[in-house]
Design a protein around this motif. Sequence first.
Motif, short mmCIF file in Angstrom:
data_model
loop_
_atom_site.label_atom_id
_atom_site.label_comp_id
_atom_site.label_asym_id
_atom_site.label_seq_id
_atom_site.Cartn_x
_atom_site.Cartn_y
_atom_site.Cartn_z
N TYR A 248 61.30 48.35 39.28
CA TYR A 248 61.34 49.34 37.70
C TYR A 248 60.92 50.71 38.43
O TYR A 248 59.80 51.20 38.43
N ALA A 249 62.24 51.60 37.94
CA ALA A 249 62.34 53.43 37.92
C ALA A 249 63.11 53.72 36.59
O ALA A 249 63.81 53.85 36.26
N ALA A 311 71.30 52.00 40.07
CA ALA A 311 71.21 50.90 39.79
C ALA A 311 72.20 49.50 40.35
O ALA A 311 72.89 49.87 40.83
N GLY A 312 70.91 48.84 41.25
CA GLY A 312 71.96 47.60 41.40
C GLY A 312 70.87 46.61 42.62
O GLY A 312 69.84 47.34 42.48
N GLN A 313 71.51 46.13 43.61
CA GLN A 313 70.94 45.23 44.57
C GLN A 313 71.12 45.58 45.79
O GLN A 313 72.36 46.11 46.27
N THR A 330 66.27 44.76 44.15
CA THR A 330 67.10 44.90 42.79
C THR A 330 66.38 46.30 42.12
O THR A 330 65.31 46.43 42.48
N LEU A 331 66.51 47.46 42.24
CA LEU A 331 66.46 48.25 41.59
C LEU A 331 67.15 48.90 39.70
O LEU A 331 68.63 48.47 39.86
N ALA A 332 66.38 48.40 39.07
CA ALA A 332 66.89 48.70 37.39
C ALA A 332 66.04 49.81 36.93
O ALA A 332 65.23 50.53 37.33
N VAL A 333 66.81 50.82 36.46
CA VAL A 333 66.87 51.99 35.76
C VAL A 333 66.65 52.28 34.46
O VAL A 333 67.47 51.18 33.78
#
Length: 506
Positions: A248-249, A311-313, A330-333
């Motif tokens: 989470y960023a 964001a995404g995988q 996974t990068l969640a923004v």
Amino acid sequence: MRLVSLLLFLIFTLLPFTAGHILPGLLEGRSREQKVWVREGSSAVLPCHLGPRKTRESSKHLPDKISVLWKRHGGSVHQEPHVVLEVGYSGLQKTAQLMKPRVSLQDSALRNGNFSLRIVPVRGEDVGLYEAQVKYRTEVHSCLVELGVITVTLSPPSPVIESEMLSMTCNSSHRASLVETCWFHKEHLGPTSRTFCSLSGTLSILHPAMSDAGSWRCQLRYSDKEIISATFNLQILGFDGPSSPVVYAAAGSAANLPCSLSYLPRALGMRAVAAHWSHLAGGHLEDRGISQNLSSRSFPLHVPVVGPGDAGQYRCAVSVGHRTISRDVTLAVLTVTPSIQGPVSEGTRLLLICSLTHAQGHERFQWTHLDSAPTKSKLALATPHSLESHSSRVGPTLEIPQVSREDTGNWECSVHGPEGRLGAVVYDLQITGAQVSSAPSIFSGQITFGLTLTLFFLLAVCVVVLALQKRARAPAFPALEGMFAASVPWKPMEEKQKGKKQQTEC
């Protein structure tokens, strides 16, 4: 004749007791056979030491000259024995060529009555009956130890790769019929929480995970009621952390996507390792080759400034020799969208909408005013259920009905999950006119009325003053003044009059 018969009877009766009767591994004459079971590849100690009585008697009187001879009979005592290790009276040691680097005496000083044989590591061909002969002064003592070997075989061989099918086989050199094999993982029937017992000695794991690594114990039960077990440590080459990690960023911040192997590659004898990152939605991002020194097991991907498009995988693929293992990250923004763009006027209604891409469904959102005093901090919690009734809301929302100057500053939207705080984003709220206090309307009306009355009074005073000045300069004979003004310019006449007055004064 009776005396001779009695003497012979005593001799044959006492003769067996001169050799002594000892417990397994206790050396006080001729020992009974003792069994030792060891897993192949581990270490074995074949016990041989003085019994408690002999230890007490000889603790201060053991001579300097002691000889120890270990022999192996093979599969049974009927086979021709051969020397394994020999220590002469002079201390000179001789070792069998095949076992030379692997065998030694547990107590090399031989002063504590311990003559046990140590074998490291144990091989399958070490199975057999071992005999020790210890000589000092005029005494000769012996120990008999049978060494059995348990073999645990992995297919494919180590290192085991995560998610690749694994078969583990357990058997031993015991000659009786195998009845049942049970597997225990970390002292629980396994794998994990399941019981696994079968007639064969094979355990198959279709998709081994990192949770399957660690201590395993196989237990073999035979028809002669013999129960044998061996413990071994299963090493699985995979990734540290959860199977599908989420990072989470906040938008605009930096982020590091983890990709860390469970073991250092060179520790498992691997010399060809390379890591490759790819964005599943955006194609190839980065290649990272690892040199052959293999000084690291971590290959993170650094994103300097996170944007909504990041964001995404992502997928981290690590090539180990001819095999490749991969892990999806996974990068969640996190972003905050205000209902009013730019500075907000005091007294207006404001909505701050906290949005999260690629939510997993278990997140909770919490708003905190970072610049307020702890006692005045206001927390607003929005749940997905409450958002369903408001279709215009994208995510958890903070509502400020009437913005005041106390609301100026940083507002934080933090995301929490079952494991704790996951991430946060900060929004800086700027309010126009925050330095001017808002006066009540009744006082505003009184001020306006007072200013109007003051202006009217000043205007009336000016009119009166002008009227008085005009009246003071009015002539006694207006008609003559008009005729004089028509024939003579006013300014020259005034100058002449001033000149006459000056002459008169002189």
